[in-house]
Design a protein around this motif. Structure first.
Motif, PDB file in Angstrom:
ATOM      1  N   MET A 106     -40.253  -3.982 -17.992  1.00 52.33           N
ATOM      2  CA  MET A 106     -40.167  -5.437 -17.884  1.00 52.33           C
ATOM      3  C   MET A 106     -38.829  -5.893 -18.453  1.00 52.33           C
ATOM      4  O   MET A 106     -38.398  -5.415 -19.491  1.00 52.33           O
ATOM      5  CB  MET A 106     -41.280  -6.114 -18.663  1.00 52.33           C
ATOM      6  N   GLU A 107     -38.234  -6.826 -17.741  1.00 56.18           N
ATOM      7  CA  GLU A 107     -36.945  -7.372 -18.171  1.00 56.18           C
ATOM      8  C   GLU A 107     -36.980  -8.889 -18.017  1.00 56.18           C
ATOM      9  O   GLU A 107     -37.422  -9.405 -16.989  1.00 56.18           O
ATOM     10  CB  GLU A 107     -35.818  -6.809 -17.296  1.00 56.18           C
ATOM     11  N   ILE A 108     -36.518  -9.604 -19.049  1.00 56.64           N
ATOM     12  CA  ILE A 108     -36.342 -11.046 -18.969  1.00 56.64           C
ATOM     13  C   ILE A 108     -34.851 -11.308 -18.881  1.00 56.64           C
ATOM     14  O   ILE A 108     -34.068 -10.759 -19.662  1.00 56.64           O
ATOM     15  CB  ILE A 108     -36.923 -11.774 -20.195  1.00 56.64           C
ATOM     16  N   ARG A 109     -34.469 -12.117 -17.908  1.00 52.73           N
ATOM     17  CA  ARG A 109     -33.059 -12.493 -17.774  1.00 52.73           C
ATOM     18  C   ARG A 109     -32.949 -13.901 -17.228  1.00 52.73           C
ATOM     19  O   ARG A 109     -33.910 -14.461 -16.714  1.00 52.73           O
ATOM     20  CB  ARG A 109     -32.304 -11.509 -16.888  1.00 52.73           C
ATOM     21  N   LYS A 110     -31.746 -14.463 -17.333  1.00 50.15           N
ATOM     22  CA  LYS A 110     -31.496 -15.803 -16.791  1.00 50.15           C
ATOM     23  C   LYS A 110     -31.348 -15.717 -15.274  1.00 50.15           C
ATOM     24  O   LYS A 110     -31.054 -14.672 -14.718  1.00 50.15           O
ATOM     25  CB  LYS A 110     -30.254 -16.402 -17.432  1.00 50.15           C
ATOM     26  N   ALA A 111     -31.532 -16.844 -14.630  1.00 49.75           N
ATOM     27  CA  ALA A 111     -31.504 -16.900 -13.173  1.00 49.75           C
ATOM     28  C   ALA A 111     -30.095 -17.099 -12.639  1.00 49.75           C
ATOM     29  O   ALA A 111     -29.219 -17.617 -13.321  1.00 49.75           O
ATOM     30  CB  ALA A 111     -32.385 -18.052 -12.685  1.00 49.75           C
ATOM     31  N   ALA A 112     -29.922 -16.687 -11.404  1.00 48.50           N
ATOM     32  CA  ALA A 112     -28.697 -16.911 -10.634  1.00 48.50           C
ATOM     33  C   ALA A 112     -29.119 -17.442  -9.264  1.00 48.50           C
ATOM     34  O   ALA A 112     -30.284 -17.334  -8.872  1.00 48.50           O
ATOM     35  CB  ALA A 112     -27.913 -15.613 -10.487  1.00 48.50           C
ATOM     36  N   MET A 113     -28.178 -17.996  -8.546  1.00 46.06           N
ATOM     37  CA  MET A 113     -28.490 -18.536  -7.222  1.00 46.06           C
ATOM     38  C   MET A 113     -29.087 -17.467  -6.306  1.00 46.06           C
ATOM     39  O   MET A 113     -29.911 -17.773  -5.438  1.00 46.06           O
ATOM     40  CB  MET A 113     -27.246 -19.159  -6.596  1.00 46.06           C
ATOM     41  N   ALA A 114     -28.734 -16.219  -6.528  1.00 49.81           N
ATOM     42  CA  ALA A 114     -29.277 -15.126  -5.725  1.00 49.81           C
ATOM     43  C   ALA A 114     -30.792 -14.973  -5.890  1.00 49.81           C
ATOM     44  O   ALA A 114     -31.449 -14.330  -5.072  1.00 49.81           O
ATOM     45  CB  ALA A 114     -28.580 -13.809  -6.085  1.00 49.81           C
ATOM     46  N   ASP A 115     -31.355 -15.591  -6.920  1.00 51.61           N
ATOM     47  CA  ASP A 115     -32.793 -15.520  -7.178  1.00 51.61           C
ATOM     48  C   ASP A 115     -33.580 -16.626  -6.482  1.00 51.61           C
ATOM     49  O   ASP A 115     -34.804 -16.709  -6.623  1.00 51.61           O
ATOM     50  CB  ASP A 115     -33.052 -15.598  -8.693  1.00 51.61           C
ATOM     51  N   LEU A 116     -32.900 -17.477  -5.730  1.00 52.88           N
ATOM     52  CA  LEU A 116     -33.530 -18.655  -5.124  1.00 52.88           C
ATOM     53  C   LEU A 116     -34.776 -18.318  -4.319  1.00 52.88           C
ATOM     54  O   LEU A 116     -35.830 -18.943  -4.500  1.00 52.88           O
ATOM     55  CB  LEU A 116     -32.518 -19.408  -4.250  1.00 52.88           C
ATOM     56  N   ASP A 117     -34.702 -17.360  -3.428  1.00 47.72           N
ATOM     57  CA  ASP A 117     -35.851 -17.045  -2.577  1.00 47.72           C
ATOM     58  C   ASP A 117     -37.032 -16.525  -3.399  1.00 47.72           C
ATOM     59  O   ASP A 117     -38.177 -16.922  -3.168  1.00 47.72           O
ATOM     60  CB  ASP A 117     -35.471 -16.032  -1.493  1.00 47.72           C
TER      61      ASP A 117
END
Length: 160
Positions: free
Chosen positions: A1-12
């Motif tokens: 499991m990994e928690i990370r911040k979002a990027a526009m590539a994560d939109l879908d």
């Protein structure tokens, strides 16, 4: 499991998880997520299991004390140095609920807000979830003025 911040590539992926977690009247649209990610992608925490997004938490920062419906719809209301961290959604995909994943996201989001020097964190929830958020130290402030999705919301606040 990994928690990370979002990027526009994560939109879908974010849009798909939201659609799986909330009724259409309450769910943010893909376009709203595009605007949110552009304005405050650093205030999204995503939880991945391998390549699969299994949950996320998001919200803008503001100097306003109370969460208002306009905040859901207008990402330009975000103020990066705002005093309060709002939470718009805490999402866990249905097949991974009751495993503590939402709690991991909530704890990380709270800690990040604390480290950023915010006054605290504000959210709205349905009455049946008041006890859940109280476990993290949130206090129920009563029925919110929010009419988001046509349901009754309670505003809860965690003050640091």
């Amino acid at each position: 499991m990994e928690i990370r911040k979002a990027a526009m590539a994560d939109l879908d992926a974010v849009s798909a998880v939201e659609a799986a977690c909330f009724p259409a009247a309450e769910a943010a649209t893909r376009e709203e997520f595009r605007e949110r990610l552009a304005a405050y992608g650093g205030h999204f925490l995503l939880l991945f299991e391998g390549e699969r997004l299994v949950g996320f938490i998001d919200g803008m920062t503001t100097d306003e004390r109370d969460l208002a419906d306009a905040m859901y719809e207008d990402a330009s209301l975000h103020k990066e140095d705002g005093a309060w961290q709002m939470i718009f959604g805490l999402n866990t995909v249905p097949d991974r609920r009751r495993e503590g994943l939402a709690a991991r996201l909530m704890e990380a989001f709270i800690e990040e807000a604390r480290q950023e020097g915010r006054l605290g964190v504000v959210l709205t929830c349905k009455a049946r979830l008041i006890h859940y958020y109280a476990k993290f130290g949130f206090v129920d402030e009563g029925v919110s003025r929010s009419e988001h999705g046509g349901v009754v919301w309670h505003q809860m606040r965690l003050t640091f």
